[in-house]
Write a protein that holds these residues in place. Structure first.
Motif, PDB file in Angstrom:
ATOM      1  N   GLU A   2       0.833  -1.216   0.000  1.00  0.00           N
ATOM      2  CA  GLU A   2       0.000   0.000   0.000  1.00  0.00           C
ATOM      3  C   GLU A   2       0.859   1.255   0.000  1.00  0.00           C
ATOM      4  O   GLU A   2       0.512   2.252  -0.605  1.00  0.00           O
ATOM      5  CB  GLU A   2      -0.903   0.035   1.234  1.00  0.00           C
ATOM      6  CG  GLU A   2      -2.119  -0.817   1.163  1.00  0.00           C
ATOM      7  CD  GLU A   2      -2.928  -0.761   2.455  1.00  0.00           C
ATOM      8  OE1 GLU A   2      -2.871   0.268   3.158  1.00  0.00           O
ATOM      9  OE2 GLU A   2      -3.615  -1.753   2.755  1.00  0.00           O
ATOM     10  N   ALA A   3       1.971   1.188   0.717  1.00  0.00           N
ATOM     11  CA  ALA A   3       2.876   2.336   0.815  1.00  0.00           C
ATOM     12  C   ALA A   3       3.776   2.455  -0.416  1.00  0.00           C
ATOM     13  O   ALA A   3       4.531   3.426  -0.545  1.00  0.00           O
ATOM     14  CB  ALA A   3       3.727   2.219   2.074  1.00  0.00           C
ATOM     15  N   GLY A   4       3.713   1.476  -1.319  1.00  0.00           N
ATOM     16  CA  GLY A   4       4.517   1.507  -2.533  1.00  0.00           C
ATOM     17  C   GLY A   4       6.005   1.297  -2.255  1.00  0.00           C
ATOM     18  O   GLY A   4       6.848   1.856  -2.955  1.00  0.00           O
TER      19      GLY A   4
ATOM     20  N   LEU B 244       7.680  -0.334  13.051  1.00  0.00           N
ATOM     21  CA  LEU B 244       6.859  -0.688  11.888  1.00  0.00           C
ATOM     22  C   LEU B 244       5.492  -0.009  11.975  1.00  0.00           C
ATOM     23  O   LEU B 244       4.996   0.540  10.986  1.00  0.00           O
ATOM     24  CB  LEU B 244       6.684  -2.206  11.795  1.00  0.00           C
ATOM     25  CG  LEU B 244       7.882  -3.003  11.319  1.00  0.00           C
ATOM     26  CD1 LEU B 244       7.689  -4.487  11.621  1.00  0.00           C
ATOM     27  CD2 LEU B 244       8.120  -2.786   9.828  1.00  0.00           C
ATOM     28  N   ALA B 245       4.890  -0.058  13.154  1.00  0.00           N
ATOM     29  CA  ALA B 245       3.578   0.562  13.341  1.00  0.00           C
ATOM     30  C   ALA B 245       3.652   2.063  13.083  1.00  0.00           C
ATOM     31  O   ALA B 245       2.734   2.643  12.486  1.00  0.00           O
ATOM     32  CB  ALA B 245       3.060   0.282  14.751  1.00  0.00           C
ATOM     33  N   GLU B 246       4.729   2.699  13.511  1.00  0.00           N
ATOM     34  CA  GLU B 246       4.887   4.135  13.259  1.00  0.00           C
ATOM     35  C   GLU B 246       5.080   4.423  11.771  1.00  0.00           C
ATOM     36  O   GLU B 246       4.504   5.367  11.240  1.00  0.00           O
ATOM     37  CB  GLU B 246       6.060   4.695  14.061  1.00  0.00           C
ATOM     38  CG  GLU B 246       5.745   4.829  15.528  1.00  0.00           C
ATOM     39  CD  GLU B 246       6.878   5.449  16.331  1.00  0.00           C
ATOM     40  OE1 GLU B 246       7.970   5.690  15.775  1.00  0.00           O
ATOM     41  OE2 GLU B 246       6.655   5.690  17.521  1.00  0.00           O
ATOM     42  N   ILE B 247       5.880   3.607  11.100  1.00  0.00           N
ATOM     43  CA  ILE B 247       6.109   3.806   9.664  1.00  0.00           C
ATOM     44  C   ILE B 247       4.802   3.713   8.894  1.00  0.00           C
ATOM     45  O   ILE B 247       4.511   4.529   8.020  1.00  0.00           O
ATOM     46  CB  ILE B 247       7.132   2.773   9.127  1.00  0.00           C
ATOM     47  CG1 ILE B 247       8.531   3.089   9.669  1.00  0.00           C
ATOM     48  CG2 ILE B 247       7.131   2.733   7.604  1.00  0.00           C
ATOM     49  CD1 ILE B 247       9.564   1.995   9.424  1.00  0.00           C
ATOM     50  N   PHE B 248       3.989   2.701   9.224  1.00  0.00           N
ATOM     51  CA  PHE B 248       2.730   2.487   8.505  1.00  0.00           C
ATOM     52  C   PHE B 248       1.557   3.255   9.104  1.00  0.00           C
ATOM     53  O   PHE B 248       0.449   3.199   8.580  1.00  0.00           O
ATOM     54  CB  PHE B 248       2.403   0.987   8.466  1.00  0.00           C
ATOM     55  CG  PHE B 248       3.382   0.174   7.660  1.00  0.00           C
ATOM     56  CD1 PHE B 248       3.680   0.497   6.352  1.00  0.00           C
ATOM     57  CD2 PHE B 248       3.991  -0.933   8.219  1.00  0.00           C
ATOM     58  CE1 PHE B 248       4.575  -0.261   5.606  1.00  0.00           C
ATOM     59  CE2 PHE B 248       4.881  -1.709   7.487  1.00  0.00           C
ATOM     60  CZ  PHE B 248       5.174  -1.369   6.180  1.00  0.00           C
ATOM     61  N   ASP B 249       1.795   3.942  10.216  1.00  0.00           N
ATOM     62  CA  ASP B 249       0.764   4.707  10.925  1.00  0.00           C
ATOM     63  C   ASP B 249      -0.448   3.842  11.274  1.00  0.00           C
ATOM     64  O   ASP B 249      -1.591   4.186  10.989  1.00  0.00           O
ATOM     65  CB  ASP B 249       0.338   5.934  10.118  1.00  0.00           C
ATOM     66  CG  ASP B 249      -0.437   6.930  10.984  1.00  0.00           C
ATOM     67  OD1 ASP B 249      -0.192   6.978  12.214  1.00  0.00           O
ATOM     68  OD2 ASP B 249      -1.296   7.652  10.443  1.00  0.00           O
TER      69      ASP B 249
END
Length: 139
Positions: A11-13, A48-53
């Motif tokens: 999703e984040a490409g 990881l959670a922060e990167i993907f929000d």
């Protein structure tokens, strides 16, 4: 977790190599997470959670709600706790005993983990209780 990681990354490409760079690990180590061969530790899961929000609970598959609670511990919180625990461990090198007997390595590790867990819980509760409403992001 592996499916969520793969889906969020796509999703984040981003490629696995992109994620590995962001995480400061090798591409194969990140690939193992997506394959389910290994799982990230707490610090990595938080990052990881922060990167993907998303929330860590979403990442772990414990909820389908992506919303990250304002009181969830972030990497800054984890780093602060790590520093505090390192200081505490250095102080414990002087020696700690229970009923006059020095703690063995296993008991010492259990004590340190218990202290860390208590600090994490209290930090999260403090964020929950004292974060002003305008910063909570409640919907």
């Amino acid at each position: 977790m592996k499916e969520r990681l793969k889906s969020l990354r796509r999703e984040a490409g981003l490629t696995q190599a992109d994620m590995a760079r962001k995480m400061g690990i090798t591409a194969s180590a990140y690939g193992f997470w997506e394959q389910g061969r290994n799982e990230p530790d707490l610090k990595s899961a938080t990052k990881l959670a922060e990167i993907f929000d998303v929330s860590t609970d979403y990442l772990l598959g414990r909820t389908n709600d992506r919303h990250r609670p304002y009181y969830e511990l972030g990497t800054k919180d984890i780093k602060e706790i790590d520093a505090l625990m390192k200081d505490l461990e250095n102080q414990m090198d002087i020696g700690i005993s229970f009923h006059g007997e020095p703690l063995d390595e296993q008991d010492r590790e259990v004590l340190m983990q218990s202290i860390r867990t208590a600090i994490e819980i209290n930090k999260q509760r403090a964020k929950e209780k004292y974060t002003p409403k305008k910063y909570r992001g409640d919907k």
